[in-house]
Design an enzyme around this catalytic site. Sequence first.
Site, mmCIF file in Angstrom:
data_model
loop_
_atom_site.group_PDB
_atom_site.id
_atom_site.type_symbol
_atom_site.label_atom_id
_atom_site.label_comp_id
_atom_site.label_asym_id
_atom_site.label_seq_id
_atom_site.Cartn_x
_atom_site.Cartn_y
_atom_site.Cartn_z
ATOM 1 N N SER A 1 0.846 -1.191 0.000
ATOM 2 C CA SER A 1 0.000 0.000 0.000
ATOM 3 C C SER A 1 0.880 1.240 0.000
ATOM 4 O O SER A 1 2.059 1.159 0.395
ATOM 5 C CB SER A 1 -0.866 0.017 1.255
ATOM 6 O OG SER A 1 -1.473 1.291 1.459
ATOM 7 N N TYR B 1 -3.147 -0.603 10.308
ATOM 8 C CA TYR B 1 -3.028 -0.896 8.877
ATOM 9 C C TYR B 1 -1.645 -0.502 8.355
ATOM 10 O O TYR B 1 -0.977 -1.284 7.665
ATOM 11 C CB TYR B 1 -4.113 -0.142 8.117
ATOM 12 C CG TYR B 1 -4.216 -0.408 6.649
ATOM 13 C CD1 TYR B 1 -3.434 0.307 5.724
ATOM 14 C CD2 TYR B 1 -5.122 -1.339 6.163
ATOM 15 C CE1 TYR B 1 -3.554 0.072 4.364
ATOM 16 C CE2 TYR B 1 -5.256 -1.566 4.794
ATOM 17 C CZ TYR B 1 -4.465 -0.856 3.915
ATOM 18 O OH TYR B 1 -4.580 -1.089 2.559
#
Length: 256
Positions: free
Chosen positions: A147, A160
């Site tokens: 990501s 996350y």
Amino acid sequence: MSAAPQFRLDGRRALVTGSSRGIGLALATALAASGAHVVLNARDADRLEFAASGLHAVGHPVATAAFDVTNESAVAAGFASIESAHGPIDILVNNTGIHRRAPLADMSLADWNAVLETNLTSAFLAGRAAARGMIARRSGKIINICSLMSDLARPTTGNYAAAKGGLRMLTRAMCAEWAQHHVQVNGLAPGYILTDLTASLAADPKFDGWVKARTPAARWGTPADLAGACVFLASPASDFVNGQILVVDGGLGAVV
Ligand code: NAP
Ligand code: GCO
């Protein structure tokens, strides 16, 4: 016009975790369109079969394997079942990921653990299961879906970002151990992509405007924007690419 041979996946078997919708389904579709025999994975078997039927309808005879990638025994059983039914897995895309957004000072241990287990530990479990056969065959491709948050964070995404930062380094660690066995491990790092995972953000006019202003391409990405990068990392064209994170973020991470 068909792709150049080095980008074709004919005769290869690919497992894409978390591929009943969103980015995983788009990546599975791209690998199937490039010739791979693809196995879809997710927990919800009904949604998985629905996704598979959609690909069958356009000429891609994908298979399905419903199991929870955070469960060590389920992963072992899932891999054994897939390889018994379809043959060795040549390409593994560790795509599964979730969010449990909260300020760190208020975050529950359950939400911390759920995100780390799903976004990071699952890649270890599935990668370990796939690598054993890949090493023996001296051939394989592992693609970890990272990501922009492998490098950047924003408030409420601490679990996350920690998981995706860890996935960057797990990718490099897998490279350090497995590249010598002709197993290429790389990461693919999307920016802001319109999926169920981000639907609540895109529906917020303020956040939507921030993404479009912060992204040089001035738009959200779509799952299809990631297809070419995935096919490249899954194909012979990337046989000397190891331990790299290929960023597909519209330029967001390149600018302040
Ligand atoms: P999504 O639309 O929410 O899809 C998640 C998929 O993972 C679903 O198929 C879900 O199916 C499956 N899944 C969830 N937990 C699972 C588990 N324990 N075992 C097996 N499958 C599981 O998410 P997405 O946006 O496509 O994200 C896919 C990946 O891209 C994630 O790693 C995410 O972190 C990453 N990513 C997303 C973006 C973005 O902006 N969307 C950007 C960068 C990176 P079931 O619920 O049925 O299991
Ligand atoms: C958020 C978003 C991001 C995206 C993606 C960006 O809460 O800011 O959900 O985490 O999902 O990871 O690359």
